[in-house]
Design an enzyme around this catalytic site. Structure first.
Site, short mmCIF file in Angstrom:
data_model
loop_
_atom_site.label_atom_id
_atom_site.label_comp_id
_atom_site.label_asym_id
_atom_site.label_seq_id
_atom_site.Cartn_x
_atom_site.Cartn_y
_atom_site.Cartn_z
CB ALA A 108 -0.93 0.01 1.22
CB SER A 161 0.49 11.68 1.17
OG SER A 161 -0.02 11.65 2.50
CB ILE A 162 3.23 10.28 5.31
CG1 ILE A 162 2.62 11.69 5.40
CG2 ILE A 162 4.33 10.11 6.33
CD1 ILE A 162 2.03 12.01 6.74
CB ALA A 163 4.96 5.89 5.16
CE LYS A 170 3.03 4.52 8.15
NZ LYS A 170 1.95 4.88 9.12
CG ASP A 193 -6.62 7.90 9.93
OD1 ASP A 193 -7.70 8.42 9.57
OD2 ASP A 193 -5.67 7.68 9.15
#
Length: 539
Positions: free
Chosen positions: A130, A133-135, A151, A281
């Protein structure tokens, strides 16, 4: 099947160079200036509505990239700044990014862990599982066979975000200088808050600490499971976590969906109202249902914290909302401490009464705590409302939780779940068939009473006023009080001399006698002389 290990031996390409700050600043300035000119033209001449302007703004942010998409998502929660239609337009923003290359992924892993990946993993899947935007996430296996996910922070993402935020802050300050009326919106503070959120999300070692805290707290839970991090394999740019396999929420059988919704909501009630530390989240992509029915939570890049005083106020707000007690809702809202001292309570009363009346016309499953919070924030736009980061995270969390629960079980009522928990001791051990407010407030008073008494006793003892006697003054008593006042004043002067002499001694100011500053010695001598004088004049 093992991937080709030659990847780590070959020379990997350097990370892509960052665009120059000047070029990026020009791009941002032109995009925002163009939007402002568009608004001035269309609002001034064509009278376009707020929603159309918000959609245009969302398009501008989307073109500017990930940093500005995150800014728009943050603004979508700011009911104190934007009207509801603008919030909805910005809430739809999503960062559409492609995964970075496997070569870069391997390079980041090896740089973070300080050794070739073959020494850490028995297998490392080169294709990303997957990407965000960050990782992005890669599957792997440890030498002992443990399945894990790795990650990896996107190369250059942290640097780009810092550059964008600095540029944006300077632009905001410049615009506010030309248009001073914009300062009341606190735009610079919003930029600073988004920048702080970015730094937090970019640091995967912080996320690893959050994962470990949640995993420890829920380790023996029959309803919730959290895959723990792997010790020694977490840095600011890479985090290795146990792999968990579960079913996505879409298409679950109704019975399984209802059970999952109940477990998920129960866990969040405990996280928010009892622990004050919650996963921020809970969108459907971060929630799985395991084969044994337990709920698995992923992605702890966003977490929220609620201190004890705010937690008590939130409990009161939830109970008041459950009972639809408008006056109590307003009191609990004000107790949150989000508004200034001169707040007019009457501003919020009609909003809450309208909210209560609207809820009464709908089934419990359609009641929304996040909507109630947002409406009260919007009502306080003229009342100096201050929104801390954790309350924004909480509002976003409740909004996402409500959406996820409706996906799992459209008829499930979060409000009913909260009502059920009022009898479990999570909120308060005392209850009343007629109303929860009186026992709740009495419970708070009972909990606070020892602290309040201790503070009062401490204050009394400091002032030596344990017993206050009414005595008719005479001449001798007044004379004694006068002498006491002079001794106190002299004692304060003496204390000042000791402090000043110590500072002179420390910094060696002025002429010296041997190794000792003369001014400091004179100060000490005078202070000691006054000390003896005060001691002899006690009578």
């Amino acid at each position: 099947m093992r991937p080709d290990r030659s990847v780590s031996a070959a020379r990997l390409p350097d990370r892509p160079p960052q665009r120059s700050a000047l070029r990026r600043a020009t791009q941002i300035a032109m995009a925002l200036t163009g939007f402002l000119l568009w608004v001035a033209w269309h609002r001034g001449l064509m009278r376009c509505d707020t929603h159309r302007a918000a959609e245009r703004f969302a398009q501008v942010l989307q073109r500017l990239g990930t940093t500005f998409v995150k800014l728009g998502q943050h603004l979508s929660l700011r009911a104190d700044v934007l009207p509801p239609d603008a919030q909805r337009a910005l809430a739809s923003l999503q960062a559409h990014v492609a995964p970075f290359s496997s070569e870069q992924a391997v390079q980041e892993v090896e740089a973070a862990l300080g050794r070739p990946w073959q020494e850490v993993f028995a297998r490392f899947d080169m294709q990303a599982l997957a990407a965000a935007s960050i990782a992005q996430i890669h599957r792997a296996a440890l030498p002992d066979g443990t399945e894990v996910v790795v990650k990896i922070r996107r190369p250059g993402a942290a640097e780009q975000a810092e550059t964008d935020m600095r540029i944006l802050r300077r632009l905001v300050l410049t615009i506010q200088w030309f248009v001073p009326s914009l300062r009341r919106w606190g735009l610079a503070a919003i930029v600073d808050e988004v920048a702080a959120n970015f730094r937090y999300e970019m640091d995967l070692s912080r996320e690893a600490s959050s994962v470990r805290r949640f995993a420890d707290a829920w380790r023996d839970s029959p309803d919730i499971v959290l895959p723990d991090v792997v010790d020694g394999l977490c840095t600011s740019t890479v985090m290795v976590q146990q792999f968990s396999r579960g079913a996505h929420l879409h298409g679950l059988p109704p019975a399984m969906g209802a059970a999952a919704a109940g477990k998920l909501v129960d866990s969040y009630i405990v996280q928010i109202f009892r622990d004050g530390f919650f996963h921020g989240d809970p969108h459907p992509g971060n929630v799985f249902v395991m084969d044994d029915g337990r709920i698995c939570l992923h992605d702890f890049g966003i977490v929220g914290r609620v201190d004890r005083s705010m937690r008590r106020a939130l409990v009161a707000f939830a109970l008041a909302f459950v009972e639809q007690d408008a006056d109590w809702v307003v009191d609990a809202w004000l107790d949150l401490g989000l508004v200034g001292e001169g707040t007019d309570r009457a501003v919020f009363v009609p909003v809450v009464r309208t909210l209560v009346a609207d809820c009464a016309e709908h089934p419990l499953k359609d009641w929304s705590l996040s909507d109630a919070l947002a409406q009260l924030v919007a009502a306080g736009r003229t009342q100096d409302v201050r929104l801390p980061r954790d309350l924004l995270v909480l509002t976003r969390t409740l909004l996402l939780l409500e959406g996820t629960v409706r996906l799992l079980a459209p008829d499930f009522s979060i409000i009913e779940a909260i009502s059920r928990h009022t009898a479990t001791g999570i909120f308060d051990e005392r209850k009343s068939a007629a109303s929860q407010r009186l026992p709740y407030e009495l419970g708070n008073a009972a909990n606070a009473l020892p602290t309040l008494l201790a503070r009062r006793l401490h204050s009394v003892l400091r002032q030596r006023e344990l017993l206050q006697l009414s005595i008719k003054p005479d001449v001798r008593m007044l004379s004694g009080i006068d002498r006491l006042g002079r001794r106190i004043a002299l004692a304060l002067v003496t204390l000042g001399l000791y402090i000043a002499s110590s500072l002179l001694m420390q910094h060696a100011v002025g002429p010296r006698w041997g190794d000792m500053p003369v001014l400091a010695l004179l100060g000490y001598a005078l202070a000691i002389r006054l000390t003896f004088f005060i001691a002899r004049s006690r009578g």
